[in-house]
Every structure is written in structure tokens, then in C-alpha cells.
Design a protein around this motif. Structure first.
Motif, mmCIF file in Angstrom:
data_model
loop_
_atom_site.group_PDB
_atom_site.id
_atom_site.type_symbol
_atom_site.label_atom_id
_atom_site.label_comp_id
_atom_site.label_asym_id
_atom_site.label_seq_id
_atom_site.Cartn_x
_atom_site.Cartn_y
_atom_site.Cartn_z
ATOM 1 N N ALA A 165 -7.553 1.403 -5.897
ATOM 2 C CA ALA A 165 -8.875 1.118 -6.456
ATOM 3 C C ALA A 165 -9.494 2.373 -7.070
ATOM 4 C CB ALA A 165 -9.786 0.551 -5.377
ATOM 5 N N ALA A 166 -9.255 3.535 -6.442
ATOM 6 C CA ALA A 166 -9.837 4.781 -6.933
ATOM 7 C C ALA A 166 -9.222 5.236 -8.249
ATOM 8 C CB ALA A 166 -9.679 5.878 -5.882
ATOM 9 N N CYS A 167 -8.050 4.682 -8.599
ATOM 10 C CA CYS A 167 -7.424 5.032 -9.879
ATOM 11 C C CYS A 167 -8.185 4.463 -11.065
ATOM 12 C CB CYS A 167 -5.982 4.525 -9.924
ATOM 13 S SG CYS A 167 -4.843 5.383 -8.823
ATOM 14 N N GLY A 168 -9.009 3.446 -10.822
ATOM 15 C CA GLY A 168 -9.763 2.834 -11.901
ATOM 16 C C GLY A 168 -8.930 1.811 -12.661
ATOM 17 N N PRO A 169 -9.542 1.165 -13.661
ATOM 18 C CA PRO A 169 -8.875 0.083 -14.400
ATOM 19 C C PRO A 169 -8.094 0.601 -15.604
ATOM 20 C CG PRO A 169 -11.157 0.249 -15.091
ATOM 21 C CD PRO A 169 -10.967 1.307 -14.025
ATOM 22 N N GLY A 170 -7.347 -0.324 -16.203
ATOM 23 C CA GLY A 170 -6.755 -0.054 -17.493
ATOM 24 C C GLY A 170 -5.299 0.344 -17.490
ATOM 25 N N TRP A 171 -4.654 0.430 -16.318
ATOM 26 C CA TRP A 171 -3.252 0.825 -16.252
ATOM 27 C C TRP A 171 -2.350 -0.363 -16.583
ATOM 28 C CZ3 TRP A 171 -2.881 5.982 -15.613
ATOM 29 C CH2 TRP A 171 -3.972 6.646 -15.026
ATOM 30 N N ALA A 172 -1.119 -0.072 -16.978
ATOM 31 C CA ALA A 172 -0.173 -1.145 -17.291
ATOM 32 C C ALA A 172 0.063 -2.036 -16.089
ATOM 33 C CB ALA A 172 1.149 -0.550 -17.784
ATOM 34 N N SER A 173 0.129 -1.440 -14.907
ATOM 35 C CA SER A 173 0.223 -2.199 -13.659
ATOM 36 C C SER A 173 -0.184 -1.283 -12.522
ATOM 37 C CB SER A 173 1.645 -2.733 -13.413
ATOM 38 O OG SER A 173 2.547 -1.680 -13.087
ATOM 39 N N GLY A 174 -0.517 -1.883 -11.389
ATOM 40 C CA GLY A 174 -0.876 -1.111 -10.202
ATOM 41 C C GLY A 174 -0.451 -1.846 -8.955
ATOM 42 N N GLN A 175 0.173 -1.117 -8.024
ATOM 43 C CA GLN A 175 0.646 -1.714 -6.782
ATOM 44 C C GLN A 175 0.419 -0.737 -5.638
ATOM 45 O OE1 GLN A 175 4.651 -3.765 -7.033
ATOM 46 N NE2 GLN A 175 4.762 -2.544 -8.902
ATOM 47 N N ALA A 176 0.339 -1.295 -4.429
ATOM 48 C CA ALA A 176 0.302 -0.488 -3.210
ATOM 49 C C ALA A 176 1.162 -1.182 -2.164
ATOM 50 C CB ALA A 176 -1.129 -0.330 -2.696
ATOM 51 N N PRO A 177 1.945 -0.440 -1.381
ATOM 52 C CA PRO A 177 2.807 -1.071 -0.377
ATOM 53 C C PRO A 177 2.010 -1.589 0.802
ATOM 54 C CG PRO A 177 2.933 1.307 -0.185
ATOM 55 C CD PRO A 177 2.087 1.026 -1.394
ATOM 56 N N ALA A 178 2.633 -2.473 1.571
ATOM 57 C CA ALA A 178 1.974 -3.005 2.768
ATOM 58 C C ALA A 178 1.754 -1.919 3.810
ATOM 59 C CB ALA A 178 2.817 -4.143 3.359
ATOM 60 N N LEU A 179 2.673 -0.955 3.879
ATOM 61 C CA LEU A 179 2.549 0.160 4.813
ATOM 62 C C LEU A 179 2.447 1.461 4.021
ATOM 63 C CD1 LEU A 179 5.210 -0.818 7.517
ATOM 64 C CD2 LEU A 179 2.713 -0.994 7.699
ATOM 65 N N PRO A 180 1.567 2.378 4.421
ATOM 66 C CA PRO A 180 1.346 3.604 3.639
ATOM 67 C C PRO A 180 2.445 4.642 3.865
ATOM 68 C CG PRO A 180 -0.051 3.623 5.582
ATOM 69 C CD PRO A 180 0.654 2.285 5.585
ATOM 70 N N ARG A 181 3.621 4.363 3.349
ATOM 71 C CA ARG A 181 4.764 5.254 3.536
ATOM 72 C C ARG A 181 5.349 5.648 2.192
ATOM 73 N NH1 ARG A 181 8.010 1.422 7.774
ATOM 74 N NH2 ARG A 181 6.551 1.498 9.528
ATOM 75 N N ASP A 182 5.846 6.864 2.145
ATOM 76 C CA ASP A 182 6.473 7.373 0.941
ATOM 77 C C ASP A 182 7.651 6.490 0.512
ATOM 78 O OD1 ASP A 182 6.212 9.421 -0.946
ATOM 79 O OD2 ASP A 182 7.837 10.575 -0.066
ATOM 80 N N ASP A 183 8.499 6.120 1.454
ATOM 81 C CA ASP A 183 9.672 5.322 1.127
ATOM 82 C C ASP A 183 9.281 3.955 0.557
ATOM 83 O OD1 ASP A 183 11.298 7.362 1.948
ATOM 84 O OD2 ASP A 183 11.756 6.497 3.909
ATOM 85 N N GLU A 184 8.191 3.385 1.070
ATOM 86 C CA GLU A 184 7.724 2.096 0.558
ATOM 87 C C GLU A 184 7.223 2.233 -0.880
ATOM 88 O OE1 GLU A 184 7.886 -0.779 2.274
ATOM 89 O OE2 GLU A 184 8.789 0.219 3.998
ATOM 90 N N SER A 226 -3.326 9.708 -2.476
ATOM 91 C CA SER A 226 -4.638 9.794 -1.820
ATOM 92 C C SER A 226 -5.729 9.368 -2.783
ATOM 93 C CB SER A 226 -4.921 11.226 -1.340
ATOM 94 O OG SER A 226 -5.208 12.073 -2.447
ATOM 95 N N PRO A 227 -6.876 8.888 -2.264
ATOM 96 C CA PRO A 227 -7.986 8.547 -3.156
ATOM 97 C C PRO A 227 -8.478 9.740 -3.973
ATOM 98 C CG PRO A 227 -8.288 7.502 -1.018
ATOM 99 C CD PRO A 227 -7.123 8.447 -0.873
ATOM 100 N N ARG A 228 -8.469 10.940 -3.379
ATOM 101 C CA ARG A 228 -8.911 12.122 -4.130
ATOM 102 C C ARG A 228 -8.000 12.374 -5.324
ATOM 103 N NH1 ARG A 228 -9.721 17.440 -0.909
ATOM 104 N NH2 ARG A 228 -10.730 18.040 -2.859
ATOM 105 N N ALA A 229 -6.694 12.209 -5.107
ATOM 106 C CA ALA A 229 -5.756 12.379 -6.215
ATOM 107 C C ALA A 229 -5.970 11.304 -7.270
ATOM 108 C CB ALA A 229 -4.328 12.344 -5.698
ATOM 109 N N ALA A 230 -6.322 10.098 -6.829
ATOM 110 C CA ALA A 230 -6.577 9.014 -7.768
ATOM 111 C C ALA A 230 -7.759 9.342 -8.675
ATOM 112 C CB ALA A 230 -6.839 7.722 -6.997
#
Length: 223
Positions: free
Chosen positions: A194-213, A164-168
């Protein structure tokens, strides 16, 4: 074996951890929030022609009053929420396989208009189209104190699952720029990433908002 840190609240964190472990990942659970019930005044079922829940927490924290709406056509955003409703005594639940906007479109397509949405105090953005939706908060998320064990477990190469963005935002408060350089983010959505901010080694988000993805992306990082 890559370490996966799961930041979502319990009991959902435990379900994610079990799936991650089944994939051979080293799963560690560090919730950033905990759900808390909210007193609510149940409206009469006759004012609605469908019931919607977008979180299994809504089923848990709505309490016995939830059963007042057992006679309404019932919709859940996904399989976990649908299972929680079934276990609570709802005989027929229609489960979505995407997000709140998709299940809202399904409700409208089924010919319903006046929808009772039992939810948390914060809800992911959703398009409701022609629906007349009454949203009532039955639980809220309380931020937990910073946990030194999270920092200790975030060894270089770890993958953080952010739901979630709040967790980010909370995560970004606890891990500074220097600590981010060797950590990978898998977020449930582009907005959460985006809410996690910059500077991480990498960042990805799945096409569908599912745990398995999300777990599939984490597994690919391990290859």
C-alpha cells in the motif's frame, strides 16, 4: 529473463540477490537505506528472562555488549537473524518462521515475561500479548541519496522487491507515475504494498513476510 531490483539495505540485499540469481533471475542491488549504529546503554541481564532480536542488523550493531545477554533464552524472528546470533556466540537460538507477533507469542508460550528487544529505530508492528517488552534501538536506517542507476536499471518489465514501508515510500518518491506503468512490485507485506502507491503494472505481497516467498512471486511473474 526478468530483471529483479533489490532495494533492501546491505548485507541483506546481497543474500537476496544470491538467492534470486540461483533462481535464474537477473538480480540488481540498489539499497535505498543503509544501517548506522546507535549508542545505547545496556541494561543488566538480570532484569530480563529472554532476549529477542528481529533483525540481523541488531546483532551486527549491538556490538560487544550483546554478549552480556548470552545466558538468556534467545529468540530470533527468522533464520537469518538466528544465524547471525549463532555466529556471534549464542549457543542456542530459537528461530521463528513468520513475523514479530508470531515469535512474541512463542516467547510467551515458553513461559517468559520480561523480554529485552534489541532492534532498529523503526520496527514493524507486532502484537506482544502478555509480554513486558523493553525495546532498545541499537541501529537506525539512513536514507541514501537518489541513485540514477536505479532508474537506469528499472527497464520495462522489471520486478522491484520492497522489504519495508519506509522503502516503499522512498521508492515512490523516486519513480513517478509514468515510470511505474511498466514495473512490477513484490512487497513483503500488504502494508508495504500500500505504501508503494498506485500506478504500477502489478503489485503483490506474499501470505507470509519471507524473502523466499517474495522471490517465489517474482519467479511466477517470469512464467
Amino acid at each position: 529473463m526478468r530483471r529483479v531490483l533489490i532495494l533492501r539495505p546491505e548485507p541483506a540485499a546481497g543474500r537476496t540477490a544470491a538467492k534470486a540469481a540461483a533462481l535464474g533471475l537477473d538480480a540488481r542491488v540498489h539499497p535505498l537505506f543503509a544501517p548506522q549504529p546507535i549508542d545505547w546503554a545496556p541494561p543488566v541481564p538480570e532484569d530480563f528472562d529472554a532476549l529477542l532480536l528481529t533483525s540481523a542488523n541488531g546483532v551486527t550493531f549491538a556490538g560487544p555488549a550483546l554478549l552480556h545477554y548470552r545466558g538468556l533464552p534467545t529468540y530470533a524472528v527468522g533464520a537469518n537473524t538466528a544465524q547471525a546470533l549463532t555466529e556471534a556466540g549464542f549457543p542456542t537460538v530459537i528461530a521463528g518462521d513468520s513475523d514479530g507477533s508470531a515469535i512474541a507469542a512463542r516467547i510467551a508460550g515458553d513461559g517468559h515475561g520480561r523480554v529485552l528487544h534489541l532492534a532498529g529505530t523503526t520496527v514493524a508492528p507486532m502484537e506482544i500479548g502478555p509480554l513486558e517488552l523493553t525495546r532498545i534501538a541499537v541501529y537506525g536506517m539512513t536514507a541514501l541519496p537518489p541513485d540514477p542507476a536505479l532508474i537506469a536499471d528499472a527497464v520495462p518489465g522489471s520486478i522491484l522487491l520492497v522489504h519495508s514501508p519506509r522503502a516503499a515510500v522512498r521508492l515512490a518518491e523516486q519513480i513517478g507515475r509514468e515510470g511505474r506503468k511498466s514495473l512490477h512490485i513484490v512487497a513483503i507485506s500488504a502494508a508495504t504494498l500500500a505504501a508503494c502507491g498506485p500506478g504500477w503494472a502489478s503489485g503483490q505481497a506474499p501470505a507470509l513476510p519471507r524473502d523466499d516467498e517474495m522471490l517465489a512471486l517474482a519467479l511466477r511473474l517470469c512464467e
